[in-house]
Design a protein around this motif. Structure first.
Motif, mmCIF file in Angstrom:
data_model
loop_
_atom_site.group_PDB
_atom_site.id
_atom_site.type_symbol
_atom_site.label_atom_id
_atom_site.label_comp_id
_atom_site.label_asym_id
_atom_site.label_seq_id
_atom_site.Cartn_x
_atom_site.Cartn_y
_atom_site.Cartn_z
ATOM 1 N N LYS A 1 0.837 -1.200 0.000
ATOM 2 C CA LYS A 1 0.000 0.000 0.000
ATOM 3 C C LYS A 1 0.875 1.255 0.000
ATOM 4 O O LYS A 1 0.559 2.248 -0.654
ATOM 5 C CB LYS A 1 -0.925 -0.036 1.218
ATOM 6 N N ALA A 2 1.995 1.202 0.705
ATOM 7 C CA ALA A 2 2.877 2.370 0.779
ATOM 8 C C ALA A 2 3.444 2.715 -0.595
ATOM 9 O O ALA A 2 3.538 3.891 -0.964
ATOM 10 C CB ALA A 2 4.016 2.110 1.773
ATOM 11 N N VAL A 3 3.824 1.704 -1.355
ATOM 12 C CA VAL A 3 4.333 1.955 -2.710
ATOM 13 C C VAL A 3 3.248 2.655 -3.529
ATOM 14 O O VAL A 3 3.508 3.618 -4.249
ATOM 15 C CB VAL A 3 4.776 0.642 -3.390
ATOM 16 N N GLU A 4 2.023 2.204 -3.337
ATOM 17 C CA GLU A 4 0.907 2.822 -4.066
ATOM 18 C C GLU A 4 0.705 4.278 -3.634
ATOM 19 O O GLU A 4 0.622 5.178 -4.467
ATOM 20 C CB GLU A 4 -0.377 2.018 -3.807
ATOM 21 N N ILE A 5 0.681 4.497 -2.322
ATOM 22 C CA ILE A 5 0.404 5.850 -1.809
ATOM 23 C C ILE A 5 1.467 6.841 -2.279
ATOM 24 O O ILE A 5 1.160 7.960 -2.667
ATOM 25 C CB ILE A 5 0.344 5.841 -0.257
ATOM 26 N N LEU A 6 2.713 6.415 -2.253
ATOM 27 C CA LEU A 6 3.794 7.338 -2.604
ATOM 28 C C LEU A 6 3.984 7.456 -4.122
ATOM 29 O O LEU A 6 4.828 8.221 -4.584
ATOM 30 C CB LEU A 6 5.100 6.915 -1.931
ATOM 31 N N GLY A 7 3.223 6.679 -4.857
ATOM 32 C CA GLY A 7 3.193 6.836 -6.309
ATOM 33 C C GLY A 7 4.559 6.706 -6.954
ATOM 34 O O GLY A 7 5.291 5.762 -6.665
ATOM 35 N N PRO A 8 4.932 7.671 -7.807
ATOM 36 C CA PRO A 8 6.204 7.577 -8.531
ATOM 37 C C PRO A 8 7.397 7.434 -7.580
ATOM 38 O O PRO A 8 8.349 6.710 -7.869
ATOM 39 C CB PRO A 8 6.296 8.880 -9.316
ATOM 40 N N LEU A 9 7.331 8.109 -6.425
ATOM 41 C CA LEU A 9 8.448 8.007 -5.469
ATOM 42 C C LEU A 9 8.457 6.639 -4.790
ATOM 43 O O LEU A 9 9.510 6.105 -4.450
ATOM 44 C CB LEU A 9 8.340 9.094 -4.405
ATOM 45 N N GLY A 10 7.280 6.106 -4.599
ATOM 46 C CA GLY A 10 7.177 4.797 -3.958
ATOM 47 C C GLY A 10 7.837 3.720 -4.804
ATOM 48 O O GLY A 10 8.464 2.790 -4.278
ATOM 49 N N TYR A 11 7.694 3.851 -6.091
ATOM 50 C CA TYR A 11 8.205 2.837 -7.019
ATOM 51 C C TYR A 11 9.673 3.065 -7.354
ATOM 52 O O TYR A 11 10.355 2.187 -7.874
ATOM 53 C CB TYR A 11 7.356 2.890 -8.298
ATOM 54 N N SER A 12 10.137 4.260 -7.061
ATOM 55 C CA SER A 12 11.511 4.632 -7.431
ATOM 56 C C SER A 12 12.529 4.052 -6.453
ATOM 57 O O SER A 12 12.267 3.971 -5.248
ATOM 58 C CB SER A 12 11.626 6.153 -7.433
ATOM 59 N N ARG A 13 13.697 3.684 -6.976
ATOM 60 C CA ARG A 13 14.752 3.182 -6.097
ATOM 61 C C ARG A 13 15.454 4.303 -5.347
ATOM 62 O O ARG A 13 16.359 4.063 -4.569
ATOM 63 C CB ARG A 13 15.767 2.341 -6.891
ATOM 64 N N LYS A 14 15.006 5.538 -5.562
ATOM 65 C CA LYS A 14 15.498 6.675 -4.777
ATOM 66 C C LYS A 14 15.111 6.507 -3.314
ATOM 67 O O LYS A 14 15.844 6.893 -2.425
ATOM 68 C CB LYS A 14 14.844 7.974 -5.274
ATOM 69 N N CYS A 15 13.899 6.005 -3.087
ATOM 70 C CA CYS A 15 13.424 5.778 -1.719
ATOM 71 C C CYS A 15 13.569 4.297 -1.393
ATOM 72 O O CYS A 15 13.730 3.465 -2.279
ATOM 73 C CB CYS A 15 11.959 6.178 -1.573
ATOM 74 N N LEU A 16 13.455 3.999 -0.114
ATOM 75 C CA LEU A 16 13.621 2.601 0.299
ATOM 76 C C LEU A 16 12.305 1.826 0.315
ATOM 77 O O LEU A 16 12.296 0.623 0.547
ATOM 78 C CB LEU A 16 14.264 2.543 1.688
ATOM 79 N N VAL A 17 11.202 2.516 0.057
ATOM 80 C CA VAL A 17 9.900 1.862 0.214
ATOM 81 C C VAL A 17 9.756 0.645 -0.700
ATOM 82 O O VAL A 17 9.254 -0.402 -0.280
ATOM 83 C CB VAL A 17 8.754 2.866 -0.017
ATOM 84 N N GLU A 18 10.197 0.782 -1.940
ATOM 85 C CA GLU A 18 10.070 -0.364 -2.859
ATOM 86 C C GLU A 18 10.917 -1.536 -2.367
ATOM 87 O O GLU A 18 10.540 -2.689 -2.501
ATOM 88 C CB GLU A 18 10.422 0.048 -4.303
ATOM 89 N N LYS A 19 12.047 -1.205 -1.777
ATOM 90 C CA LYS A 19 12.904 -2.253 -1.212
ATOM 91 C C LYS A 19 12.220 -2.905 -0.006
ATOM 92 O O LYS A 19 12.247 -4.133 0.133
ATOM 93 C CB LYS A 19 14.257 -1.659 -0.796
ATOM 94 N N TRP A 20 11.608 -2.085 0.819
ATOM 95 C CA TRP A 20 10.918 -2.643 1.993
ATOM 96 C C TRP A 20 9.799 -3.573 1.562
ATOM 97 O O TRP A 20 9.530 -4.580 2.198
ATOM 98 C CB TRP A 20 10.368 -1.505 2.873
ATOM 99 N N MET A 21 9.130 -3.213 0.468
ATOM 100 C CA MET A 21 8.070 -4.094 -0.017
ATOM 101 C C MET A 21 8.661 -5.443 -0.430
ATOM 102 O O MET A 21 8.101 -6.502 -0.135
ATOM 103 C CB MET A 21 7.344 -3.448 -1.200
ATOM 104 N N ARG A 22 9.823 -5.405 -1.086
ATOM 105 C CA ARG A 22 10.455 -6.664 -1.510
ATOM 106 C C ARG A 22 10.975 -7.429 -0.293
ATOM 107 O O ARG A 22 10.840 -8.645 -0.186
ATOM 108 C CB ARG A 22 11.586 -6.362 -2.507
#
Lengths: 424, 364
Positions: free
Chosen positions: A371-392
């Motif tokens: 859900k966090a990747v979705e909420i943060l949109g382009p930034l959520g999916y970007s490897r600039k932030c750690l959220v996509e990594k946390w999802m993995r």
């Protein structure tokens, strides 16, 4: 009394672990994700003295207990003693470290799951022989080898065998293990060990399955593959091959006797280690979940979005509902985890609570991070932030130490009072 | 130190309430539901458990050595496990008593609280909810205007339990835009109890519409006097109480479905032997436990004097969803029988659906 207050000592240590996570884990988090198979040596060396101290305490306690049991002809005086808080502390350490980075957390040296197995069912001699190494010298690791190419959740179907060579009084192990967390560190990169599940009598099915300690460097054991993974990339996951691998007789954990077919007492003993390890996996999941929720709220706040608690629901935005749902799921899973952990410290049976928290935490962290990747949109999916990594990273928590489904199945059997036959 | 064990006293109390729920409530609740009535004699029997007085300190003739919201959450769950309508009926007097205890002036406490510690069921209640789909307790349409030495109340309320028989009604109204409580005696001129309401569930609980037409009360009847009341804190207590009840209702449905699934056979084995059914039950068990722990944590925070607003709010949000999912699952597990009124699960689904609307309908 129903109480949610942490003891001061744990509060302090928790705060310290959180600092370490912030200062020593977060800065290297992305790098280790991008460079799989590299190890965070600075961090490992930093943590090693802490682990040595903890393991030392635990070993001393085990010695004391053994001495007391040996000395007492009559049963020890029933004196009121405060329940231990060792597991509670451990859960908070793991939560804080996983907030830093769940993959790097798994690189922390020490007994980890393999050590837990020995602590749960080992004799005092075994504890001395195998656990002392975590109190001295260079960093060392232990691992747990259960899963095989043919079977993961279906542990009763384990194909690896342990044959007793009566002439030399040695166990001879044969078989292949996969998905061994920290297997490389435990068997090749340090003087550690791996706890291996193998059958001493395949015809006895469950009753024939025992666990064995195989020390690093034992001839006949080798790492055949290091996996590349979706997440927790800092942590190595390997395949181990055992070919006529000989270990001393005393390396068997628990009772070597095979109960007659149909009884599962020995197997249940082996499964007991899961009751202790699952809440700790849940704690790790909760660290990732908290990291994610904090980050999402921080980003929203920077963007001028405040989450307004207490409003009637019709006034909430969809975004607020999502964030609150994440927080509620987090809280639900964390409280279930604390309950399972505190029951361990109180030495009460916690099989159902352990599976409950693991199932809930694995699911919660999966939903929260996605859900966090979705909420943060382009930034959520970007490897600039750690959220996509946390999802993995998060996803592993719904897979290892029993998938969400296996844990749900265990809960179901327990609440129904059904055997494996009654509920497949 | 973290612990999930109620104290011995709490366990005794839960034991007593559980026995009452099992032996007294369960045999009659379906009849009460169909008849739309809880007889006074039954409410009296429930009153003798002393639950309301257990939350009132000794100085006001209650027997609380130390008031505990955790204790309140514990018994609210047990009562609601018995039946939600009966639970709400028995706890309705607390809707008046506890705000007085928490926010009232010394005079208000002294004059009202001892009544709740007497042997006779004290019919008292509160009027908070208003007839609008966008109800907001912090922005009420009912108004209170000071006129000389009197407050003049105007507006419409709904979901007022026991309004027709209540001696005392705590009416919430906006004074200069802020929600305040006003202590109104039953029968006051301008206070008009409207029709008995008909709801989807909790049919045995007598709730009413209430209209206030230039209803005048003495200035001293404002809850908490000049300083007024802390609506946030009262909502927190209400959320804890209703969430605990949601857990009770969910548990009732779960337990019934669990037992049924073990007995009912299909294809030569109990339906619980199928993962499709067994997993529903396992998920219910996990969520019920999680919701209960969230309620306990919020209640514990109140007892510790910590801010519990967010915890109570999230607990309610979670419990509202859990009770709906679980009671729906209860009907689902029973299949066609679940839809038949001979079985209790349809009642629990109707009651479970209500929690999203039950803001301020119970307090501990």
């Amino acid at each position: 009394m129903i109480d949610f207050e942490l003891p001061d000592q744990i509060k302090q240590q928790y705060a310290m672990f959180r600092q370490v996570a912030q200062a020593s884990m977060r800065p290297i988090s992305r790098d280790l994700d991008e460079n799989e198979h590299e190890k965070p040596w600075d961090f490992i060396n930093q943590m090693w003295p802490v682990i040595q101290m903890q393991e030392g305490h635990e070993l001393k306690r085990a010695e004391k207990k053994a001495a007391a049991i040996a000395a007492a002809e009559k049963p020890a005086k029933p004196r009121k003693k405060r329940p231990s808080t060792a597991t509670l502390l451990m859960a908070h350490m793991i939560e804080a470290m996983s907030w830093g980075d769940a993959g790097i957390y798994l690189c922390i040296p020490g007994g980890q799951l393999g050590g837990e197995a020995i602590k749960a069912v080992g004799t005092i001699e075994q504890k001395r022989r195998f656990l002392k190494r975590f109190t001295e010298g260079e960093p060392k690791w232990a691992a747990m080898a259960i899963t095989e190419p043919c079977c993961g959740s279906d542990t009763a179907n384990i194909q690896a065998t342990a044959r007793l060579d009566e002439e030399t009084n040695e166990w001879v192990l044969n078989g292949e293990k996969i998905f061994v967390t920290s297997g490389l560190m435990a068997t090749q990169e340090s003087d550690g060990f791996v706890v291996v599940w193998a059958s001493v009598d395949r015809s006895a099915r469950r009753a024939g399955i025992k666990s064995f300690v195989v020390e690093a460097g034992t001839p006949g054991m080798k790492v055949t593959k290091t996996e590349e993974k979706l997440g927790i990339r800092a942590s190595d996951t390997v395949s181990l091959l055992f070919e006529e691998c000989r270990i001393p007789y005393d390396n068997i954990l628990g009772n070597p006797e095979v109960k007659k077919e149909g009884t599962t007492k020995g197997f249940k003993g082996v499964m007991k280690t899961f009751d202790a390890s699952r809440p700790l996996v849940a704690a790790s999941a909760m660290g990732i979940a908290r990291a994610t929720i904090e980050f999402v709220k921080e980003m929203l706040e920077k963007d001028g979005v405040e989450i307004r608690y207490g409003l009637p629901r019709h006034q909430l935005t969809g975004l607020e509902r999502d964030v609150m749902e994440m927080e509620a799921q987090y809280k639900a899973a964390w409280l279930l985890t604390l309950r399972a952990v505190s029951m361990l410290d109180e030495r009460r049976p916690n099989a159902i609570e352990s599976s409950m928290c693991k199932a809930k935490a694995g699911m919660a962290v999966t939903l929260i991070t996605q859900k966090a990747v979705e909420i943060l949109g382009p930034l959520g999916y970007s490897r600039k932030c750690l959220v996509e990594k946390w999802m993995r990273d998060a996803k592993i928590n719904d897979l290892f130490e029993g998938t969400g489904q296996i844990n749900t199945l265990i809960v179901a059997r327990r609440i129904l009072g059904f055997s494996r036959r009654e509920l497949k | 130190m973290i612990s999930f064990e109620p104290t011995e006293e709490q366990q005794m109390l839960i034991g007593a309430v559980r026995r009452f729920a099992d032996k007294e409530i369960r045999p009659v609740y379906r009849d009460f539901e169909e008849e739309g009535e809880i007889p006074h004699s039954f409410a009296q029997k429930g009153w003798e458990l002393g639950l309301t007085a257990a939350g009132i300190p000794e100085e006001y003739e209650g027997f609380a050595e130390e008031r505990s919201v955790v204790t309140g959450a514990l018994y609210a769950e047990e009562l609601a496990w018995g039946d939600l309508a009966i639970a709400m009926h028995l706890l309705a007097p607390g809707l008046f008593a506890y705000p007085v205890l928490l926010c009232g002036t010394t005079e208000q406490k002294e004059s009202y609280l001892p009544h709740f510690c007497e042997d006779e069921f004290k019919s008292a209640t509160a009027a908070l909810i208003e007839p609008t789909i966008r109800f907001d307790p912090a922005a009420l349409k009912t108004t209170a205007v000071l006129d000389g030495d009197e407050y003049v109340l105007n507006g419409n309320k709904m979901y007022v339990p026991l309004a027709a028989t209540a001696d005392l009604i705590l009416v919430y109204a906006a004074e200069d835009g802020a929600t305040q409580g006003f202590l109104v005696k039953g029968g006051t001129q301008g206070l008009e109890v409207g029709d008995r309401e008909k709801h989807m569930g909790i049919k045995a609980l007598a709730t009413y519409e209430l209209s206030l037409n230039n209803c005048r009360i003495p200035r001293a009847g404002k809850l908490g006097g000049e300083s007024g009341c802390d609506l946030g804190q009262l909502m927190t207590l209400s959320r804890i109480a209703t969430s605990a009840m949601a857990v009770g209702v969910a548990r009732a449905s779960y337990e019934y479905a669990l037992a049924y699934a073990k007995e009912r056979e299909a294809f030569g084995e109990p339906i619980a032997s199928r993962q499709a059914v067994a997993f529903m039950l396992a998920d219910m068990a996990v969520d019920i436990d999680a919701a209960r722990l969230m309620v306990w944590e919020a209640a514990w925070r109140v007892d510790q004097g910590k801010d519990a607003a967010k915890e109570a709010y999230l607990a309610k949000m979670f419990a509202d969803e859990v009770v709906l999912r679980v009671t729906d699952g209860g009907v689902q597990v029973l299949g066609g029988y679940g839809y038949i009124r001979e079985f209790p699960v349809e009642l629990w689904l109707r009651n479970g659906r209500g929690f999203a609307a039950f803001d301020g309908l119970a307090m501990v």
